[in-house]
Design an enzyme around this catalytic site. Structure first.
Site, short mmCIF file in Angstrom:
data_model
loop_
_atom_site.label_atom_id
_atom_site.label_comp_id
_atom_site.label_asym_id
_atom_site.label_seq_id
_atom_site.Cartn_x
_atom_site.Cartn_y
_atom_site.Cartn_z
N ASP A 1 -5.14 -19.44 41.46
CA ASP A 1 -5.62 -20.62 42.18
C ASP A 1 -5.40 -20.45 43.68
O ASP A 1 -6.28 -20.77 44.49
CB ASP A 1 -4.90 -21.87 41.66
N GLU B 1 -8.93 -18.51 36.70
CA GLU B 1 -7.89 -18.45 37.74
C GLU B 1 -6.79 -17.47 37.35
O GLU B 1 -6.29 -16.71 38.19
CB GLU B 1 -7.32 -19.84 37.98
#
Length: 228
Positions: free
Chosen positions: A41, A113
């Site tokens: 992320d 992610e």
């Protein structure tokens, strides 16, 4: 096979593809992918921000922030995940599979992610290697889609209101997991500005909960006549 799935360390890729629900049903499997998701992320937010900064030299901070949110929101990341073939590679528990986990945008975006974080580590923390993989995905997103999504991002709208009416301090989101199943958790978010709570929301993941808390804050501001 997409290049993002080509790893030197196959164990690292395996962990990136392994959801908590799989580990819960297979205790000997080892670590699930949430730490890698956290890293991915951060890497993704940097690369998307830098990408937009270079691509749109005429845009200001607010517009770039909105576009970044649109480019890496759950829906778009889930599409990226399907494009690179993660929908068939995710390692999910039986309950998650039964509930349609292979098509679940939350699971797809979270796994992407995690894979990005793992790919970064597999390439000796070389951000350029990740950039070469990610930017072609960004390039393929039609401009009108990014613009339309950026115009309705509630977190950015609330932040803009705060900057206009309170000051430069950005809203602070406090998010906690409140329950739900391992493959379908529930999160609650509260948004504060200078220690005052403005809104709260509950969603399937942290991003959704934060978005809903921003929407709650905007709705309350409208009720109070502070937002048109």
């Amino acid at each position: 096979m997409h290049n993002i799935l080509m790893f030197r360390d196959e164990k690292l890729l395996r962990r990136a593809l392994t959801h908590r629900s799989y580990v819960n049903e297979n205790p000997g499997e080892g670590e699930h992918n949430e730490r890698l998701e956290f890293l991915g992320d951060a890497v993704l937010n940097f690369l998307s921000g830098e990408y937009l900064y270079r691509r749109h030299p005429e845009k200001g901070e607010d517009e770039l922030t909105r576009r970044r949110s649109a480019l890496v929101d759950e829906k778009q990341l889930a599409k990226f995940a399907i494009e690179v073939g993660l929908d068939s590679r995710m390692r999910l528990g039986k309950g998650a599979i039964r509930d349609g986990g292979y098509q679940n945008p939350n699971l797809l975006s979270s796994t992407l992610e995690a894979v990005i974080g793992a790919y970064y580590l597999d390439n000796d923390s070389n951000i350029e290697a990740v950039r070469a993989i990610i930017e072609p995905l960004f390039d393929a997103v039609p401009e009108q889609i990014v613009v339309s999504r950026s115009n309705v991002d509630s977190k950015n709208r609330f932040q803009e209101w705060v900057q206009r009416n309170i000051g430069p301090t950005p809203p602070k989101y406090v998010t906690t997991q409140t329950g739900g199943l391992s493959h379908a958790p529930e999160f609650k978010a509260e948004v504060y500005v200078e220690n005052q709570k403005y809104g709260e929301g509950t969603g399937r993941n942290k991003k959704e909960a934060e978005k809903l808390s921003a929407e709650d804050a905007l709705a309350k501001l409208k009720t109070q006549g502070l937002l048109s």
